[in-house]
Motif scaffolding. Structure first.
Motif, PDB file in Angstrom:
ATOM      1  N   LEU A 192       0.826  -1.199   0.000  1.00 49.03           N
ATOM      2  CA  LEU A 192       0.000   0.000   0.000  1.00 49.03           C
ATOM      3  C   LEU A 192       0.868   1.259   0.000  1.00 49.03           C
ATOM      4  O   LEU A 192       0.630   2.195  -0.783  1.00 49.03           O
ATOM      5  CB  LEU A 192      -0.907   0.003   1.232  1.00 49.03           C
ATOM      6  N   LEU A 193       1.880   1.309   0.860  1.00 51.17           N
ATOM      7  CA  LEU A 193       2.720   2.495   0.967  1.00 51.17           C
ATOM      8  C   LEU A 193       3.550   2.713  -0.290  1.00 51.17           C
ATOM      9  O   LEU A 193       3.861   3.869  -0.641  1.00 51.17           O
ATOM     10  CB  LEU A 193       3.615   2.391   2.198  1.00 51.17           C
ATOM     11  N   LYS A 194       3.905   1.652  -0.971  1.00 47.34           N
ATOM     12  CA  LYS A 194       4.605   1.797  -2.250  1.00 47.34           C
ATOM     13  C   LYS A 194       3.767   2.610  -3.234  1.00 47.34           C
ATOM     14  O   LYS A 194       4.272   3.535  -3.889  1.00 47.34           O
ATOM     15  CB  LYS A 194       4.902   0.412  -2.838  1.00 47.34           C
ATOM     16  N   PHE A 195       2.470   2.294  -3.309  1.00 47.48           N
ATOM     17  CA  PHE A 195       1.606   3.021  -4.229  1.00 47.48           C
ATOM     18  C   PHE A 195       1.284   4.425  -3.713  1.00 47.48           C
ATOM     19  O   PHE A 195       1.118   5.354  -4.514  1.00 47.48           O
ATOM     20  CB  PHE A 195       0.328   2.228  -4.496  1.00 47.48           C
ATOM     21  N   CYS A 196       1.225   4.584  -2.391  1.00 47.69           N
ATOM     22  CA  CYS A 196       1.028   5.939  -1.847  1.00 47.69           C
ATOM     23  C   CYS A 196       2.207   6.833  -2.219  1.00 47.69           C
ATOM     24  O   CYS A 196       2.023   8.010  -2.572  1.00 47.69           O
ATOM     25  CB  CYS A 196       0.845   5.880  -0.335  1.00 47.69           C
ATOM     26  N   LYS A 197       3.422   6.301  -2.156  1.00 41.27           N
ATOM     27  CA  LYS A 197       4.587   7.069  -2.595  1.00 41.27           C
ATOM     28  C   LYS A 197       4.490   7.391  -4.079  1.00 41.27           C
ATOM     29  O   LYS A 197       4.780   8.513  -4.506  1.00 41.27           O
ATOM     30  CB  LYS A 197       5.866   6.278  -2.319  1.00 41.27           C
ATOM     31  N   GLN A 198       4.067   6.421  -4.851  1.00 42.14           N
ATOM     32  CA  GLN A 198       3.992   6.607  -6.305  1.00 42.14           C
ATOM     33  C   GLN A 198       3.004   7.708  -6.687  1.00 42.14           C
ATOM     34  O   GLN A 198       3.299   8.543  -7.556  1.00 42.14           O
ATOM     35  CB  GLN A 198       3.580   5.289  -6.967  1.00 42.14           C
ATOM     36  N   TYR A 199       1.845   7.726  -6.031  1.00 48.26           N
ATOM     37  CA  TYR A 199       0.793   8.673  -6.397  1.00 48.26           C
ATOM     38  C   TYR A 199       0.795   9.944  -5.547  1.00 48.26           C
ATOM     39  O   TYR A 199       0.043  10.871  -5.828  1.00 48.26           O
ATOM     40  CB  TYR A 199      -0.576   8.001  -6.279  1.00 48.26           C
ATOM     41  N   GLY A 200       1.639   9.974  -4.505  1.00 44.60           N
ATOM     42  CA  GLY A 200       1.605  11.116  -3.591  1.00 44.60           C
ATOM     43  C   GLY A 200       0.357  11.141  -2.741  1.00 44.60           C
ATOM     44  O   GLY A 200      -0.177  12.214  -2.431  1.00 44.60           O
ATOM     45  N   THR A 201      -0.112   9.971  -2.331  1.00 44.72           N
ATOM     46  CA  THR A 201      -1.338   9.847  -1.538  1.00 44.72           C
ATOM     47  C   THR A 201      -1.034  10.030  -0.056  1.00 44.72           C
ATOM     48  O   THR A 201      -0.253   9.268   0.512  1.00 44.72           O
ATOM     49  CB  THR A 201      -1.976   8.462  -1.760  1.00 44.72           C
ATOM     50  N   PRO A 202      -1.645  11.007   0.604  1.00 47.72           N
ATOM     51  CA  PRO A 202      -1.385  11.202   2.038  1.00 47.72           C
ATOM     52  C   PRO A 202      -1.915  10.034   2.871  1.00 47.72           C
ATOM     53  O   PRO A 202      -2.944   9.429   2.543  1.00 47.72           O
ATOM     54  CB  PRO A 202      -2.140  12.494   2.362  1.00 47.72           C
ATOM     55  N   ILE A 203      -1.215   9.755   3.954  1.00 49.69           N
ATOM     56  CA  ILE A 203      -1.641   8.724   4.902  1.00 49.69           C
ATOM     57  C   ILE A 203      -1.774   9.346   6.280  1.00 49.69           C
ATOM     58  O   ILE A 203      -1.248  10.429   6.553  1.00 49.69           O
ATOM     59  CB  ILE A 203      -0.657   7.541   4.963  1.00 49.69           C
ATOM     60  N   ILE A 204      -2.502   8.647   7.144  1.00 48.12           N
ATOM     61  CA  ILE A 204      -2.597   9.050   8.543  1.00 48.12           C
ATOM     62  C   ILE A 204      -2.225   7.857   9.408  1.00 48.12           C
ATOM     63  O   ILE A 204      -2.655   6.727   9.173  1.00 48.12           O
ATOM     64  CB  ILE A 204      -4.002   9.582   8.882  1.00 48.12           C
ATOM     65  N   LEU A 205      -1.375   8.104  10.387  1.00 43.75           N
ATOM     66  CA  LEU A 205      -0.999   7.086  11.357  1.00 43.75           C
ATOM     67  C   LEU A 205      -1.993   7.129  12.504  1.00 43.75           C
ATOM     68  O   LEU A 205      -2.206   8.187  13.105  1.00 43.75           O
ATOM     69  CB  LEU A 205       0.413   7.341  11.888  1.00 43.75           C
ATOM     70  N   ASP A 206      -2.593   5.996  12.801  1.00 42.45           N
ATOM     71  CA  ASP A 206      -3.558   5.913  13.897  1.00 42.45           C
ATOM     72  C   ASP A 206      -3.219   4.743  14.797  1.00 42.45           C
ATOM     73  O   ASP A 206      -2.784   3.685  14.328  1.00 42.45           O
ATOM     74  CB  ASP A 206      -4.979   5.755  13.356  1.00 42.45           C
ATOM     75  N   SER A 207      -3.454   4.933  16.077  1.00 45.36           N
ATOM     76  CA  SER A 207      -3.189   3.861  17.038  1.00 45.36           C
ATOM     77  C   SER A 207      -4.286   2.815  17.048  1.00 45.36           C
ATOM     78  O   SER A 207      -4.039   1.659  17.351  1.00 45.36           O
ATOM     79  CB  SER A 207      -3.043   4.442  18.449  1.00 45.36           C
ATOM     80  N   ASP A 208      -5.534   3.230  16.753  1.00 48.52           N
ATOM     81  CA  ASP A 208      -6.708   2.369  16.954  1.00 48.52           C
ATOM     82  C   ASP A 208      -6.758   1.915  18.411  1.00 48.52           C
ATOM     83  O   ASP A 208      -7.106   0.778  18.716  1.00 48.52           O
ATOM     84  CB  ASP A 208      -6.677   1.176  16.001  1.00 48.52           C
ATOM     85  N   ALA A 209      -6.400   2.831  19.308  1.00 48.39           N
ATOM     86  CA  ALA A 209      -6.292   2.490  20.728  1.00 48.39           C
ATOM     87  C   ALA A 209      -7.643   2.125  21.307  1.00 48.39           C
ATOM     88  O   ALA A 209      -8.627   2.843  21.135  1.00 48.39           O
ATOM     89  CB  ALA A 209      -5.700   3.664  21.498  1.00 48.39           C
ATOM     90  N   HIS A 210      -7.676   1.023  22.039  1.00 45.74           N
ATOM     91  CA  HIS A 210      -8.851   0.606  22.793  1.00 45.74           C
ATOM     92  C   HIS A 210      -8.604   0.700  24.298  1.00 45.74           C
ATOM     93  O   HIS A 210      -9.421   0.251  25.089  1.00 45.74           O
ATOM     94  CB  HIS A 210      -9.252  -0.821  22.408  1.00 45.74           C
ATOM     95  N   CYS A 211      -7.469   1.288  24.662  1.00 39.60           N
ATOM     96  CA  CYS A 211      -7.182   1.604  26.062  1.00 39.60           C
ATOM     97  C   CYS A 211      -6.254   2.810  26.078  1.00 39.60           C
ATOM     98  O   CYS A 211      -5.557   3.092  25.104  1.00 39.60           O
ATOM     99  CB  CYS A 211      -6.561   0.420  26.800  1.00 39.60           C
TER     100      CYS A 211
END
Length: 253
Positions: A192-211
């Motif tokens: 996924l990140l390979k294609f995000c780099k290719q297209y310049g697609t922004p990502i968001i880092l999330d914890s998905d924290a349940h505590c």
């Protein structure tokens, strides 16, 4: 000038200002309150926290009335900004969601995800269509954990569409946890990140924290981004203003 692996990890970790996908006891299988989660975010030096409870078709979560009443909550707690929204369930391969549109429109931030209690894994084409169609809803801001190998996805198509539609793709720290239930997340996120780099697609880092202990935890994501030398400018967590431009509460302001 390229930084070393160690410099990348140190620099990026210090630059993270927000965590946009977390859960409280209202979701039914999480363990802390809104105030406990916000206090922990403040303790960790975050500027913004997103609380996104599971929506109605997830077993054990809150009723629709819970989301209808989010308007009463303060958007500043312990000196940080708090966004209240939803992690909606994608219910079919045409991108149907388990929240009515009028309520969806009132959410500060919306994450849309595939969850096994709500939709059976389909073919690569079916799963990809489900995500693409969900992204057509203008109130969907983030595609949650698209790395779950139980739901194979065409990442080339997904990354290109997310860039075109202004939807953030999530790098989910919980997915990368070896104790987690999602399958082949490391391999899938690399693709996924390979294609995000290719297209310049922004990502968001999330914890998905349940505590509360997991609020702001991006440790596994850090490792992967460093391994791939992923461009810092594509990581939304470095800027609260950039994040605000991507979510419902501010997009139409």
């Amino acid at each position: 000038m390229r930084r070393t692996h160690e410099e990348w990890l140190k620099g990026m970790a210090m630059d993270y200002l927000l965590d946009s996908h977390t859960h409280t006891i209202a979701s039914g299988h999480a363990y802390n309150t809104i105030y406990e989660m916000a206090q922990e975010a403040a303790n960790r030096g975050l500027s913004l926290l997103g609380i996104t409870e599971h929506t109605m078709k997830m077993p054990g979560t809150c009723h629709e009335l819970y989301f209808m009443n989010l308007k009463v909550l303060p958007r500043t707690l312990f000196g940080i900004e708090v966004m209240f929204g939803a992690e909606v369930n994608i219910m079919d391969y045409d991108g149907g969601l388990d929240m009515r549109q009028s309520l969806l429109e009132s959410m500060d931030v919306v994450v849309a995800s595939l969850h096994s209690p709500c939709i059976r894994p389909g073919s690569r084409e079916e799963n990809t269509r489900a995500l693409l169609r969900a992204m057509e809803n203008p109130y969907v801001n983030i595609i949650g954990h698209p790395d779950d190998g139980r739901y194979p996805v065409d990442y080339d198509t997904l990354a290109a569409a997310a860039k075109e539609r202004g939807v953030l793709l999530e790098l989910n720290n919980s997915s990368l946890n070896p104790r987690g239930s999602r399958v082949n997340a490391w391999e899938n996120d690399r693709e996924l990140l390979k294609f995000c780099k290719q297209y310049g697609t922004p990502i968001i880092l999330d914890s998905d924290a349940h505590c509360a202990a997991d609020v702001g935890n991006h440790a596994y994501s850090d490792q992967l981004l460093a391994e791939l030398d992923f461009p810092e400018e594509l990581v939304v967590n470095r800027s609260v203003e950039l994040y605000r431009s991507c979510i419902n509460r501010y997009k139409s302001a």
